[in-house]
Write a protein that holds these residues in place. Structure first.
Motif, PDB file in Angstrom:
ATOM      1  N   PHE A 277       0.857  -1.184   0.000  1.00  0.00           N
ATOM      2  CA  PHE A 277       0.000   0.000   0.000  1.00  0.00           C
ATOM      3  C   PHE A 277       0.897   1.239   0.000  1.00  0.00           C
ATOM      4  O   PHE A 277       1.636   1.479   0.955  1.00  0.00           O
ATOM      5  CB  PHE A 277      -0.893  -0.038   1.247  1.00  0.00           C
ATOM      6  N   LEU A 278       0.859   2.017  -1.084  1.00  0.00           N
ATOM      7  CA  LEU A 278       1.699   3.202  -1.212  1.00  0.00           C
ATOM      8  C   LEU A 278       0.888   4.457  -0.922  1.00  0.00           C
ATOM      9  O   LEU A 278      -0.244   4.606  -1.405  1.00  0.00           O
ATOM     10  CB  LEU A 278       2.309   3.293  -2.615  1.00  0.00           C
ATOM     11  N   PHE A 279       1.507   5.397  -0.164  1.00  0.00           N
ATOM     12  CA  PHE A 279       0.792   6.553   0.368  1.00  0.00           C
ATOM     13  C   PHE A 279       1.797   7.665   0.672  1.00  0.00           C
ATOM     14  O   PHE A 279       2.774   7.433   1.381  1.00  0.00           O
ATOM     15  CB  PHE A 279       0.058   6.097   1.644  1.00  0.00           C
ATOM     16  N   THR A 280       1.584   8.868   0.108  1.00  0.00           N
ATOM     17  CA  THR A 280       2.537   9.963   0.318  1.00  0.00           C
ATOM     18  C   THR A 280       2.188  10.853   1.500  1.00  0.00           C
ATOM     19  O   THR A 280       2.873  11.845   1.752  1.00  0.00           O
ATOM     20  CB  THR A 280       2.670  10.831  -0.950  1.00  0.00           C
ATOM     21  N   GLY A 281       1.139  10.542   2.227  1.00  0.00           N
ATOM     22  CA  GLY A 281       0.840  11.281   3.445  1.00  0.00           C
ATOM     23  C   GLY A 281      -0.393  12.143   3.366  1.00  0.00           C
ATOM     24  O   GLY A 281      -0.824  12.565   2.286  1.00  0.00           O
ATOM     25  N   THR A 282      -0.963  12.421   4.520  1.00  0.00           N
ATOM     26  CA  THR A 282      -2.134  13.273   4.585  1.00  0.00           C
ATOM     27  C   THR A 282      -1.711  14.741   4.584  1.00  0.00           C
ATOM     28  O   THR A 282      -0.527  15.061   4.620  1.00  0.00           O
ATOM     29  CB  THR A 282      -2.978  12.940   5.826  1.00  0.00           C
ATOM     30  N   HIS A 283      -2.703  15.638   4.518  1.00  0.00           N
ATOM     31  CA  HIS A 283      -2.423  17.070   4.415  1.00  0.00           C
ATOM     32  C   HIS A 283      -3.683  17.836   4.801  1.00  0.00           C
ATOM     33  O   HIS A 283      -4.740  17.237   5.039  1.00  0.00           O
ATOM     34  CB  HIS A 283      -1.989  17.429   2.989  1.00  0.00           C
ATOM     35  N   ASN A 284      -3.581  19.137   4.860  1.00  0.00           N
ATOM     36  CA  ASN A 284      -4.706  19.963   5.320  1.00  0.00           C
ATOM     37  C   ASN A 284      -5.913  19.918   4.385  1.00  0.00           C
ATOM     38  O   ASN A 284      -7.014  20.315   4.779  1.00  0.00           O
ATOM     39  CB  ASN A 284      -4.256  21.415   5.503  1.00  0.00           C
ATOM     40  N   ASP A 285      -5.718  19.457   3.152  1.00  0.00           N
ATOM     41  CA  ASP A 285      -6.817  19.399   2.187  1.00  0.00           C
ATOM     42  C   ASP A 285      -7.529  18.052   2.177  1.00  0.00           C
ATOM     43  O   ASP A 285      -8.463  17.855   1.400  1.00  0.00           O
ATOM     44  CB  ASP A 285      -6.294  19.704   0.769  1.00  0.00           C
ATOM     45  N   TYR A 286      -7.092  17.128   3.038  1.00  0.00           N
ATOM     46  CA  TYR A 286      -7.668  15.786   3.041  1.00  0.00           C
ATOM     47  C   TYR A 286      -9.168  15.830   3.332  1.00  0.00           C
ATOM     48  O   TYR A 286      -9.609  16.394   4.329  1.00  0.00           O
ATOM     49  CB  TYR A 286      -6.952  14.910   4.085  1.00  0.00           C
ATOM     50  N   HIS A 287      -9.960  15.237   2.431  1.00  0.00           N
ATOM     51  CA  HIS A 287     -11.422  15.163   2.552  1.00  0.00           C
ATOM     52  C   HIS A 287     -12.061  16.548   2.662  1.00  0.00           C
ATOM     53  O   HIS A 287     -13.092  16.707   3.324  1.00  0.00           O
ATOM     54  CB  HIS A 287     -11.828  14.273   3.728  1.00  0.00           C
ATOM     55  N   LYS A 288     -11.466  17.518   1.983  1.00  0.00           N
ATOM     56  CA  LYS A 288     -12.024  18.872   1.923  1.00  0.00           C
ATOM     57  C   LYS A 288     -12.201  19.288   0.466  1.00  0.00           C
ATOM     58  O   LYS A 288     -11.572  18.710  -0.439  1.00  0.00           O
ATOM     59  CB  LYS A 288     -11.115  19.869   2.647  1.00  0.00           C
ATOM     60  N   PRO A 289     -13.014  20.309   0.204  1.00  0.00           N
ATOM     61  CA  PRO A 289     -13.192  20.773  -1.176  1.00  0.00           C
ATOM     62  C   PRO A 289     -11.921  21.338  -1.797  1.00  0.00           C
ATOM     63  O   PRO A 289     -11.882  21.568  -3.011  1.00  0.00           O
ATOM     64  CB  PRO A 289     -14.260  21.864  -1.032  1.00  0.00           C
ATOM     65  N   THR A 290     -10.888  21.551  -1.004  1.00  0.00           N
ATOM     66  CA  THR A 290      -9.652  22.160  -1.495  1.00  0.00           C
ATOM     67  C   THR A 290      -8.622  21.160  -2.017  1.00  0.00           C
ATOM     68  O   THR A 290      -7.502  21.554  -2.368  1.00  0.00           O
ATOM     69  CB  THR A 290      -9.014  22.992  -0.366  1.00  0.00           C
ATOM     70  N   ASP A 291      -8.957  19.869  -2.075  1.00  0.00           N
ATOM     71  CA  ASP A 291      -8.039  18.861  -2.608  1.00  0.00           C
ATOM     72  C   ASP A 291      -8.114  18.909  -4.135  1.00  0.00           C
ATOM     73  O   ASP A 291      -8.816  18.120  -4.770  1.00  0.00           O
ATOM     74  CB  ASP A 291      -8.423  17.466  -2.075  1.00  0.00           C
ATOM     75  N   ASP A 292      -7.367  19.835  -4.731  1.00  0.00           N
ATOM     76  CA  ASP A 292      -7.494  20.134  -6.155  1.00  0.00           C
ATOM     77  C   ASP A 292      -6.242  19.777  -6.953  1.00  0.00           C
ATOM     78  O   ASP A 292      -5.153  19.592  -6.399  1.00  0.00           O
ATOM     79  CB  ASP A 292      -7.813  21.623  -6.346  1.00  0.00           C
ATOM     80  N   SER A 293      -6.405  19.741  -8.274  1.00  0.00           N
ATOM     81  CA  SER A 293      -5.373  19.235  -9.180  1.00  0.00           C
ATOM     82  C   SER A 293      -4.112  20.072  -9.186  1.00  0.00           C
ATOM     83  O   SER A 293      -3.014  19.556  -9.435  1.00  0.00           O
ATOM     84  CB  SER A 293      -5.934  19.161 -10.606  1.00  0.00           C
ATOM     85  N   ASP A 294      -4.229  21.375  -8.945  1.00  0.00           N
ATOM     86  CA  ASP A 294      -3.049  22.240  -9.015  1.00  0.00           C
ATOM     87  C   ASP A 294      -2.120  22.054  -7.817  1.00  0.00           C
ATOM     88  O   ASP A 294      -1.019  22.615  -7.785  1.00  0.00           O
ATOM     89  CB  ASP A 294      -3.457  23.711  -9.134  1.00  0.00           C
ATOM     90  N   LYS A 295      -2.529  21.251  -6.845  1.00  0.00           N
ATOM     91  CA  LYS A 295      -1.698  21.000  -5.657  1.00  0.00           C
ATOM     92  C   LYS A 295      -0.924  19.681  -5.739  1.00  0.00           C
ATOM     93  O   LYS A 295      -0.182  19.338  -4.818  1.00  0.00           O
ATOM     94  CB  LYS A 295      -2.562  21.019  -4.401  1.00  0.00           C
ATOM     95  N   ILE A 296      -1.101  18.951  -6.821  1.00  0.00           N
ATOM     96  CA  ILE A 296      -0.413  17.664  -6.978  1.00  0.00           C
ATOM     97  C   ILE A 296       1.047  17.893  -7.359  1.00  0.00           C
ATOM     98  O   ILE A 296       1.364  18.774  -8.160  1.00  0.00           O
ATOM     99  CB  ILE A 296      -1.120  16.810  -8.057  1.00  0.00           C
ATOM    100  N   ASN A 297       1.929  17.084  -6.791  1.00  0.00           N
ATOM    101  CA  ASN A 297       3.345  17.070  -7.158  1.00  0.00           C
ATOM    102  C   ASN A 297       3.509  16.079  -8.307  1.00  0.00           C
ATOM    103  O   ASN A 297       3.706  14.879  -8.087  1.00  0.00           O
ATOM    104  CB  ASN A 297       4.192  16.665  -5.951  1.00  0.00           C
ATOM    105  N   TYR A 298       3.412  16.577  -9.538  1.00  0.00           N
ATOM    106  CA  TYR A 298       3.414  15.678 -10.700  1.00  0.00           C
ATOM    107  C   TYR A 298       4.766  15.004 -10.934  1.00  0.00           C
ATOM    108  O   TYR A 298       4.798  13.791 -11.238  1.00  0.00           O
ATOM    109  CB  TYR A 298       2.921  16.425 -11.936  1.00  0.00           C
ATOM    110  N   PRO A 299       5.899  15.700 -10.786  1.00  0.00           N
ATOM    111  CA  PRO A 299       7.183  14.983 -10.895  1.00  0.00           C
ATOM    112  C   PRO A 299       7.315  13.890  -9.835  1.00  0.00           C
ATOM    113  O   PRO A 299       7.836  12.805 -10.114  1.00  0.00           O
ATOM    114  CB  PRO A 299       8.224  16.092 -10.688  1.00  0.00           C
ATOM    115  N   GLY A 300       6.820  14.165  -8.621  1.00  0.00           N
ATOM    116  CA  GLY A 300       6.858  13.152  -7.568  1.00  0.00           C
ATOM    117  C   GLY A 300       5.981  11.966  -7.895  1.00  0.00           C
ATOM    118  O   GLY A 300       6.363  10.808  -7.652  1.00  0.00           O
TER     119      GLY A 300
END
Length: 420
Positions: A277-300
């Motif tokens: 099970f791979l997981f990069t960690g939770t964050h302040n946007d978890y399960h909120k309307p603010t979990d949006d595409s522009d916040k993704i680390n695409y190179p990562g």
């Protein structure tokens, strides 16, 4: 009782252990590489407002399922069952934990494709694509957010995009693999792993020699320290060394042994299939309307996708991947509860008891003789109808107490004396 998804992922993020110090030169370099533009394209569509948060049973889920099916078809993959990539399933969910009248039936859609290499062994690579919609099922971590779109870019458009890209990489790989691959995109995860449970029930019938399952849930927010948690490494003795051997340069691995967690690998672990099970960690946007595409680390995310490609290739070349049952660490218990029964609940609202999907060795339920497949109906005098009443009953018990626990087994009522 296990952690909620929120609490589990918070603990995972802040308790990383087992950092590897191996170097890139030890990895297998593959000819196929993940395409960052593909990952970004998939995430931006899946987490767009057009899909309205991809709630299981919604129009947005259907749009997402159609998109995923079309992508699999482009790659020349075959449906898992029948002529459609869609695997349907149903479950009941209670919209108000304190009101029995709010239970509703949800019809979900898994999207599952197969790369059939005519091999003896099969590996499942999966992620859930559903999310919270407009918070109709009340799983948001933001107060008063009903009606707001929860796009779920990291949770879990990120894992879904990785599965799609891995399907492309394996289907276009010039070197024929030693295994078949089932690419599984689950719905109903946010309501309790419903879609993965459906697939896990049939996987060994359709592919008897299913040797492994890799699950990616929230792999889009690799932080500046490059912390990546991998769960399930205790489900086979070969895994700890393997995940370190193929570790990308600079990535800090946090290893967790348990095969049980709040994501879809659990469904396969409970069928005695080794998992990661791979997981990069939770964050302040978890399960909120603010979990949006522009916040993704695409190179990562590209690094992680390539990592999974290498791991899956390596697993396919293993002569044997022995399955090992794992313990659940005490830190995984929900803090507000003083005791744990040591079971994996079925989250479906059945109205006549709570199904038990798994029983953990050497915990109160197992010690008393309760089995996987039993239906829990009462703890002491406290009636259990589903997971919410189960939690209410559990909260009333103190450590060291003994209570009669009533279950139904094959239509027969049985009572066990359980020491908590």
């Amino acid at each position: 009782m296990f952690l909620s998804k929120t609490d589990f992922k918070k603990i995972f993020t802040f308790s990383l252990v087992g950092v590897s110090a191996l170097y890139f030169s030890q990895k297998k370099i593959t000819s196929e590489q993940a395409n960052e533009d593909n990952l970004k394209k998939h995430i931006y569509y899946l987490a767009s407002d057009e899909l309205q948060g991809r709630l299981t049973g919604s129009e947005g889920e259907t749009k997402a399922a159609n998109y995923l099916s079309a992508e699999f078809k482009k790659l020349g993959l075959k449906p898992y069952e029948g002529k459609s990539f869609i695997q349907g399933f149903e479950y009941n969910v209670k919209l108000n934990p304190h009101d029995d009248k709010t239970s509703t039936t949800v019809k979900g859609k898994n999207v599952v494709a197969v790369l059939n290499n005519k091999a003896e062994k099969t590996i499942v690579i999966g992620a859930h694509y559903d999310h919270l919609g407009l918070n109709e099922h009340h799983n948001s971590t933001l107060a008063n957010s009903d009606g707001q779109i929860h796009n779920g870019a990291d949770d879990n458009a990120s894992g879904t995009a990785a599965v799609l890209e891995l399907a492309r990489m394996f289907s276009q790989n010039k070197t024929k693999e030693n295994v078949n691959y089932v690419f599984a995109l689950f719905s109903g995860e946010e309501d309790g792993l419903m879609g993965s449970k459906k697939l896990a029930e049939t996987i060994k019938t359709n592919y008897p020699n299913t040797i492994f399952m890799i699950n990616m849930d929230m792999v889009g927010r690799l932080n500046s320290n490059k912390d990546l948690t991998i769960g399930g490494v205790g489900t086979s003795p070969i895994l700890s060394d393997l995940v370190k051997k193929y570790k990308p340069e600079g990535i800090n691995l946090g290893l967790d042994e348990s095969g049980v967690g709040p994501s879809d690998h659990t469904s396969f672990y409970l069928k005695d299939i080794p998992v990661l099970f791979l997981f990069t960690g939770t964050h302040n946007d978890y399960h909120k309307p603010t979990d949006d595409s522009d916040k993704i680390n695409y190179p990562g995310q590209k690094i992680i996708t390539n990592y999974v490609f290498n791991l899956a290739n390596a697993l396919g070349h293993e002569k044997e991947i022995p399955f090992t049952k794992t313990k659940v660490a005490p830190t995984k218990a929900v803090p507000k509860y003083k005791v744990s029964l040591g079971i994996m609940p079925n989250y479906a609202d059945s109205k006549d008891g709570m199904g038990i999907d798994g029983v953990i060795d050497n915990r109160p339920a197992a010690n008393a003789g309760i089995l996987q497949g039993d239906t829990l109906t009462r703890i002491g005098k406290c009636e259990v109808k589903e997971v919410y009443s189960y939690m209410d009953c559990l909260a009333k018990i103190n450590a060291g107490e003994e209570h009669p626990v009533t279950v139904k087994r094959n239509g027969e009522e049985k009572v066990f004396n359980v020491k908590f």
